[in-house]
Design a protein around this motif. Structure first.
Motif, short mmCIF file in Angstrom:
data_model
loop_
_atom_site.label_atom_id
_atom_site.label_comp_id
_atom_site.label_asym_id
_atom_site.label_seq_id
_atom_site.Cartn_x
_atom_site.Cartn_y
_atom_site.Cartn_z
N ASP A 85 0.84 -1.21 0.00
CA ASP A 85 0.00 0.00 0.00
C ASP A 85 0.88 1.26 0.00
O ASP A 85 0.56 2.24 -0.67
N LEU A 88 2.42 1.52 -3.50
CA LEU A 88 1.40 1.91 -4.49
C LEU A 88 1.00 3.37 -4.32
O LEU A 88 0.91 4.12 -5.31
N TYR A 112 -7.25 2.09 -5.21
CA TYR A 112 -6.77 2.88 -6.35
C TYR A 112 -7.58 4.18 -6.48
O TYR A 112 -7.02 5.26 -6.70
N ALA A 149 -4.47 -4.82 -11.16
CA ALA A 149 -3.99 -5.86 -10.26
C ALA A 149 -4.05 -7.17 -11.05
O ALA A 149 -5.04 -7.46 -11.71
N ALA A 153 -8.26 -8.23 -8.02
CA ALA A 153 -9.01 -8.41 -6.78
C ALA A 153 -10.25 -7.52 -6.89
O ALA A 153 -10.12 -6.41 -7.40
N ALA A 181 0.19 -8.44 -5.99
CA ALA A 181 0.05 -8.88 -4.59
C ALA A 181 -0.23 -10.38 -4.49
O ALA A 181 0.21 -11.04 -3.56
N TYR A 182 -0.97 -10.92 -5.49
CA TYR A 182 -1.41 -12.33 -5.39
C TYR A 182 -0.76 -13.23 -6.44
O TYR A 182 -1.26 -14.30 -6.73
N THR A 205 4.13 -7.80 -2.40
CA THR A 205 4.01 -7.68 -0.95
C THR A 205 4.44 -8.96 -0.25
O THR A 205 4.34 -10.04 -0.84
N ARG A 216 4.27 -5.61 7.53
CA ARG A 216 4.18 -4.46 6.64
C ARG A 216 5.45 -4.28 5.80
O ARG A 216 6.23 -3.36 6.02
N1 PMP Z 1 -2.91 -4.87 -3.68
C1 PMP Z 1 -4.00 -5.65 -3.56
C2 PMP Z 1 -4.71 -6.06 -4.81
C3 PMP Z 1 -4.46 -6.06 -2.30
O1 PMP Z 1 -5.55 -6.82 -2.19
C4 PMP Z 1 -3.74 -5.65 -1.15
C5 PMP Z 1 -4.18 -6.11 0.22
N2 PMP Z 1 -5.24 -5.47 0.77
C6 PMP Z 1 -2.64 -4.81 -1.32
C7 PMP Z 1 -2.24 -4.46 -2.59
C8 PMP Z 1 -1.88 -4.24 -0.16
O2 PMP Z 1 -1.24 -5.17 0.60
P1 PMP Z 1 -0.12 -4.78 1.67
O3 PMP Z 1 -0.21 -3.31 1.94
O4 PMP Z 1 -0.43 -5.60 2.85
O5 PMP Z 1 1.18 -5.13 1.03
#
Ligand code: PMP
Length: 354
Positions: A85, A88, A112, A149, A153, A181-182, A205, A216
């Motif tokens: 986060d 980003l 976003y 993403a 998500a 992230a995924y 992440t 974090r």
């Molecule tokens: N990108 C996406 C698509 C997410 O779902 C998340 C988690 N909520 C994040 C970024 C941020 O994750 P984090 O700050 O824990 O790295």
């Protein structure tokens, strides 16, 4: 009382609840089902707490070197942050300054839009197709940048590499951020495209694949030119964003990546049988490559959400989003947890009268 002038009025991102229920099965914020690697837990014992008297490193060189090795990039292509986060949000400040609208899907990570509003970046939400897919041809030329993403998500859908490459080609004059992230639950990373496309910036992440949401730590991967702009922004906001303990533990996680590969594969396996089991019950399930699924029950999403919550099972329900109100987003837990969820769902009677 006198009116106070100058206060910001903003609609914030609403993060998933963090209930304290002791017997819950927590499937509402896409955390990892498994504990951090034993090496991470072990290395906590070897952390020199006296070192906390000093500020942390400014550039996390040690973490960058080992991470770069694992990713097959140069450490000059990395920036580390306080969760993705953090990365980003600073990428919005660093890359989206042309005054032209940036583009992102209408159904995607809710943050976003919040950052675009917060930083006064004009934006356009591009509708996903009926199948909840990103069609890269829907993204107009001459925009201020793009963020997607992948997997997306809350859909879990993966965009094909060829389509992603076309998107990068068509929009070669602006930064395209790919939020991965995924990615490690079965997706194909865009990292190899970095050699060809200087406009690509990838974010990652430790919260999902590395079971360290509470630590974090996140990072960005891009050309040295993009990283330099990110560094300048970071040093204008919060130069010491990554604390010493976080860097120490994140390094241990990277050193034991084999452990994480195994648990991510396990989660993908659990996801696939759980998805199929829901389909067998008559649900519609969007094909996911993430550690969660978006699924539509036969009954109303609200009733299933409430029944699950009464059984101490927490999932995510989006009643305010038109296209999602019939769906539930369910994080994939351990096999054992998902069997318990399935046992509850198998008992539900009837469907909606449609
Ligand atoms: N990108 C996406 C698509 C997410 O779902 C998340 C988690 N909520 C994040 C970024 C941020 O994750 P984090 O700050 O824990 O790295």
């Amino acid at each position: 009382m006198a009116e106070i002038k100058g206060l910001r009025n903003i609609v914030p991102y609403v993060a998933g609840k963090q209930p304290t229920d002791k017997k819950m099965i927590k499937l509402n914020t896409n955390e990892n089902a498994y504990p951090p690697s034993p090496r991470v837990i072990d290395s906590l014992r070897f952390f020199a707490a006296e070192s906390l008297v000093r500020y942390p490193s400014l550039d996390q060189v040690d973490l960058k070197v080992i991470l770069a090795q694992r990713l097959g990039v140069s450490s000059k292509q990395l920036i580390i942050g306080n969760g993705s986060d953090d990365i980003l949000s600073q990428a919005f400040l660093a890359f989206f300054n042309s005054g032209l609208p940036i583009q992102f899907p209408d159904l995607t990570y809710g943050f976003y839009k919040v950052w675009a509003e917060l930083y006064h970046v004009p934006y356009k939400e591009v509708a996903l197709t009926e199948n909840f897919e990103i069609d890269f041809t829907d993204y107009e030329r001459g925009c201020g940048g793009i963020i997607i993403a992948n997997p997306n998500a809350p859909t879990g859908r993966l965009m094909e590499q060829a389509d992603l490459e076309s998107l990068l080609q068509v929009h070669s004059d602006v930064v395209v951020i790919v939020d991965e992230a995924y990615i490690n639950f079965g997706g194909q990373t865009a990292i190899p495209l970095l050699d060809k496309y200087d406009n690509l910036f990838i974010t990652r992440t430790f919260s999902k694949d590395a079971s360290l949401a509470g630590l974090r730590v996140g990072y960005g991967i891009g050309s040295p030119q993009l990283i330099a702009v990110m560094e300048a922004v970071k040093n204008s906001v919060n130069p010491y964003a990554v604390d010493s303990l976080a860097e120490h533990l994140a390094r241990a996680a990277v050193e034991d990546w084999g452990y994480y590969e195994k648990i991510c594969q396990q989660i993908a396996k659990t996801r696939d049988w759980f998805s199929q089991s829901l389909i067998d019950l008559g649900w519609s399930v969007i094909s996911s490559k993430a550690n969660f699924i978006l699924a539509k029950p036969l009954q109303t999403a609200q009733s299933v959400f409430e029944i699950l919550e009464n059984q101490h099972i927490y999932v995510r329900y989006f009643p305010k989003v038109d296209r999602l109100r019939d769906y539930l987003r369910i994080t994939i837990g351990t096999d054992e947890e998902m069997k318990q969820v399935l046992a509850v769902l198998s008992q539900l009677e009837g469907g909606c009268d449609e």
